[in-house]
Scaffold this motif. Structure first.
Motif, mmCIF file in Angstrom:
data_model
loop_
_atom_site.group_PDB
_atom_site.id
_atom_site.type_symbol
_atom_site.label_atom_id
_atom_site.label_comp_id
_atom_site.label_asym_id
_atom_site.label_seq_id
_atom_site.Cartn_x
_atom_site.Cartn_y
_atom_site.Cartn_z
ATOM 1 N N LYS A 142 41.854 31.735 39.835
ATOM 2 C CA LYS A 142 42.538 32.431 38.738
ATOM 3 C C LYS A 142 42.589 31.542 37.497
ATOM 4 N N ASP A 143 42.955 30.286 37.692
ATOM 5 C CA ASP A 143 43.092 29.358 36.566
ATOM 6 C C ASP A 143 41.769 29.150 35.840
ATOM 7 N N ASP A 144 40.668 29.344 36.576
ATOM 8 C CA ASP A 144 39.338 29.142 35.994
ATOM 9 C C ASP A 144 38.788 30.421 35.381
ATOM 10 N N GLY A 145 39.589 31.480 35.379
ATOM 11 C CA GLY A 145 39.171 32.710 34.728
ATOM 12 C C GLY A 145 38.476 33.715 35.612
ATOM 13 N N ALA A 146 38.459 33.489 36.917
ATOM 14 C CA ALA A 146 37.834 34.448 37.828
ATOM 15 C C ALA A 146 38.647 35.746 37.877
ATOM 16 N N ARG A 147 37.975 36.811 38.279
ATOM 17 C CA ARG A 147 38.602 38.132 38.336
ATOM 18 C C ARG A 147 39.054 38.438 39.754
ATOM 19 N N ILE A 148 40.342 38.707 39.919
ATOM 20 C CA ILE A 148 40.874 39.097 41.220
ATOM 21 C C ILE A 148 40.715 40.614 41.347
ATOM 22 N N VAL A 149 39.814 41.026 42.238
ATOM 23 C CA VAL A 149 39.512 42.449 42.395
ATOM 24 C C VAL A 149 40.528 43.113 43.318
ATOM 25 N N VAL A 150 40.833 42.456 44.407
ATOM 26 C CA VAL A 150 41.794 42.943 45.400
ATOM 27 C C VAL A 150 42.621 41.745 45.852
ATOM 28 N N GLY A 151 43.916 41.946 46.072
ATOM 29 C CA GLY A 151 44.753 40.900 46.650
ATOM 30 C C GLY A 151 45.142 39.810 45.674
ATOM 31 N N GLY A 152 45.269 38.595 46.218
ATOM 32 C CA GLY A 152 45.622 37.442 45.402
ATOM 33 C C GLY A 152 47.085 37.340 45.049
ATOM 34 N N ASN A 153 47.931 38.190 45.650
ATOM 35 C CA ASN A 153 49.352 38.235 45.273
ATOM 36 C C ASN A 153 50.237 38.267 46.522
ATOM 37 N N PRO A 154 50.326 37.172 47.264
ATOM 38 C CA PRO A 154 51.135 37.186 48.490
ATOM 39 C C PRO A 154 52.604 37.438 48.190
ATOM 40 N N GLU A 155 53.222 38.217 49.071
ATOM 41 C CA GLU A 155 54.654 38.466 48.932
ATOM 42 C C GLU A 155 55.432 37.223 49.330
ATOM 43 N N THR A 156 56.495 36.964 48.656
ATOM 44 C CA THR A 156 57.345 35.825 48.969
ATOM 45 C C THR A 156 58.635 36.308 49.620
ATOM 46 N N GLY A 157 59.258 35.428 50.378
ATOM 47 C CA GLY A 157 60.524 35.762 51.013
ATOM 48 C C GLY A 157 60.392 36.599 52.255
ATOM 49 N N GLN A 158 59.139 36.828 52.740
ATOM 50 C CA GLN A 158 58.918 37.617 53.941
ATOM 51 C C GLN A 158 58.533 36.696 55.099
ATOM 52 N N PRO A 159 58.885 37.053 56.328
ATOM 53 C CA PRO A 159 58.460 36.228 57.468
ATOM 54 C C PRO A 159 56.958 36.325 57.669
ATOM 55 N N GLY A 160 56.381 35.289 58.195
ATOM 56 C CA GLY A 160 54.962 35.301 58.511
ATOM 57 C C GLY A 160 54.111 34.734 57.400
ATOM 58 N N TYR A 161 52.944 34.195 57.794
ATOM 59 C CA TYR A 161 52.032 33.569 56.850
ATOM 60 C C TYR A 161 50.953 34.569 56.430
ATOM 61 N N PHE A 162 51.375 35.675 55.859
ATOM 62 C CA PHE A 162 50.441 36.714 55.465
ATOM 63 C C PHE A 162 49.911 36.449 54.058
ATOM 64 N N TYR A 163 48.589 36.346 53.955
ATOM 65 C CA TYR A 163 47.951 36.296 52.646
ATOM 66 C C TYR A 163 47.085 37.541 52.545
ATOM 67 N N PRO A 164 47.229 38.322 51.489
ATOM 68 C CA PRO A 164 46.525 39.609 51.429
ATOM 69 C C PRO A 164 45.004 39.437 51.367
ATOM 70 N N THR A 165 44.307 40.421 51.848
ATOM 71 C CA THR A 165 42.855 40.443 51.746
ATOM 72 C C THR A 165 42.476 40.354 50.271
ATOM 73 N N THR A 166 41.653 39.353 49.934
ATOM 74 C CA THR A 166 41.411 39.019 48.529
ATOM 75 C C THR A 166 39.917 38.912 48.240
ATOM 76 N N LEU A 167 39.471 39.632 47.217
ATOM 77 C CA LEU A 167 38.106 39.519 46.707
ATOM 78 C C LEU A 167 38.167 38.938 45.305
ATOM 79 N N VAL A 168 37.331 37.935 45.058
ATOM 80 C CA VAL A 168 37.333 37.252 43.766
ATOM 81 C C VAL A 168 35.938 37.359 43.163
ATOM 82 N N ALA A 169 35.856 37.996 42.000
ATOM 83 C CA ALA A 169 34.567 38.199 41.322
ATOM 84 C C ALA A 169 34.498 37.345 40.056
ATOM 85 N N ASP A 170 33.301 37.329 39.463
ATOM 86 C CA ASP A 170 33.068 36.607 38.205
ATOM 87 C C ASP A 170 33.540 35.164 38.319
#
Length: 478
Positions: free
Chosen positions: A345-373
């Protein structure tokens, strides 16, 4: 540490298994990575426990090695029967400890693979090879047992990879001392207990302990060979520790597999196979697709087709039958994935899907993420993320794609995607990797040797070639 066989052959659920593998007192708390709840207590075996296991395995090896291949194969088939009889209990425990869902290519799939690999390994024929037989004499190539094999497994596919290690070692007449990952010891202890209902006493020991136990195992003079699956850095440590005893090694190390999509494909037709090549086990697979190179002519179509598949795949607690993706297995891996996506993200890539994990929830869930460009030198591309985040890099020429695919010092697997299989084979031959798949990714088969190129390790597993790596070649001439 007990070495007696249990007479119980069928376990009905995870609690049934935990009752026989948990220590009577003490033990280390193992938590569910999806819920944060207690799964069970793992015994904390020590170096003296390891020494006892090695001593027992060494004492039992001559009798085990004296059996014929057919006799040992019969034991492996019996072990496969035992796994199948307790398959649902093993899958439930695996799901709760590792986090992977029961359904999809996950927990039930992994337990089934354990039985399948045991049976396949039992079926391979390895007869003495006649090198020459003429007027000058005759020479035969035989493979003899090495002795005691030490196996050190990972946390991503703990039962399946343990089986990949122990099955050929036992088949070749070696005994085995297996150390599971500290993150997933219960799964492997349970598997070992089930297997030992069908194996002779002391041919297989599972020792659950800290890093010091693994270090002693890797350097131990009574261990003839180490089989290790894990990081390149740990593999390098094992290489150094093995030097004094010149022990044999099979090392399956880091991957960061590349996939190259040629411009002649139908993006919709390959999208689901691309997805599972990358996101099987929530991306926590050594040979999964971790960087995807797509030709500029179809780049947006492939990204769009992948995003449609990604959005449709449910992620959640593993024992919920509706989910096919689970959490990262541990906090450290979650943070690696999160930091790499943030770097993109910091390098300017495009987050197509995901990239926004919920905080304050149990479990180490990281959403399915596609990064383009994304640039090819971004850390999400150059470092193995080992999680559910796939960078998609655009290329203009096949030469450029092959150069980028070969640009890292790892080479476990790779894939080429094309409607022209002849063209795909030409490209595949130029990729520096131990396995290259065409129009699929990561589909290992017990009949086909599997191993890495460059810093992804050396030695192979599976098939007759894998058996040979668990034996000492001996030429007899007369």
């Amino acid at each position: 540490m007990t070495t007696e066989l249990t007479t119980q052959r069928t376990f009905t659920d995870a609690a049934d298994l935990l009752a026989v593998i948990q220590p009577a007192t003490g033990g280390r708390r193992i938590m569910d990575p999806a819920t944060g709840e207690l799964v069970g207590l793992a015994p904390e075996h020590t170096v003296p426990d390891l020494e006892s296991a090695i001593t027992a395995a060494r004492a039992s090896q001559p009798a085990w090695g004296a059996l014929t291949h057919g006799e040992r194969s019969a034991f492996l088939n019996g072990a496969a029967d035992a796994v199948e009889a307790s398959a649902e209990a093993l899958a439930e425990l695996l799901s709760r400890e590792q986090g992977k869902p029961l359904n999809g290519p996950n927990a039930r799939f992994e337990v089934g693979a354990c039985a399948a690999w045991l049976r396949a390994t039992a079926s391979f024929e390895l007869e003495p090879e006649v090198l020459f037989d003429d007027e000058s004499g005759r020479a035969e190539l035989h493979y003899r047992p090495l002795g005691v094999v030490g196996a050190i497994g990972p946390w991503n596919w703990p039962m399946m990879i343990s089986t990949w290690q122990l099955a050929p070692a036992l088949r070749m007449g070696n005994t085995v001392v297996l150390k599971p990952s500290g993150n997933t010891p219960l799964s492997v202890l349970a598997l070992g207990h089930v297997l030992n209902t069908a194996l002779p006493a002391d041919v297989l020991h599972v020792v659950s302990g800290h890093r010091d136990v693994g270090a002693v195992l890797a350097a131990h003079p009574d261990i003839a060979k180490i089989m290790f699956t894990g990081s390149t850095a740990t593999g390098q440590d094992i290489i150094r520790s093995s030097a004094d005893t010149v022990k044999r090694l099979t090392l399956e190390l880091g991957g960061n597999d590349a996939g190259i999509v040629l411009p002649d494909v139908d993006p919709q037709a390959i999208a689901e196979d691309l997805f599972w090549g990358a996101f099987i086990n929530t991306g926590q697979t050594c040979a999964s697709l971790k960087r995807l190179y797509v030709h500029e002519d179809i780049y947006e179509e492939v990204v769009d087709a992948l995003s449609q598949v990604a959005r449709a795949m449910p992620m959640g607690v593993g024992i919920d039958e509706t989910n096919v993706l689970g959490p990262l297995q541990n906090k450290a891996q979650f943070e690696i994935v999160a930091n790499l996506v943030q770097a993109a993200k910091d390098d300017g890539a495009r987050i197509v899907v995901g990239g926004n994990p919920e905080t304050g929830q149990p479990g180490y869930f990281y959403p399915t993420t596609l990064v383009a460009d994304i640039k090819n030198d971004n850390p999400l591309v150059t470092e193995e993320q080992f999680g559910p985040a796939l960078p998609v890099v655009k290329y203009s020429t096949v030469d450029e794609a092959v150069e980028m695919a070969n640009g890292l010092e790892v080479g476990l697997g790779a894939s080429v995607w094309s409607s022209d299989k002849d063209k795909a084979r030409e490209v595949a031959a130029r990729i520096q990797a131990g396995s290259v798949w065409i129009n699929k990714h990561g589909t290992v088969d017990p009949r086909a040797p599997f191993g890495g190129a460059k810093m992804s390790g050396y030695g192979v597993e599976f098939g007759v070639e894998g058996l040979k790596h668990l034996g000492q070649p001996q030429v007899i001439s007369y």
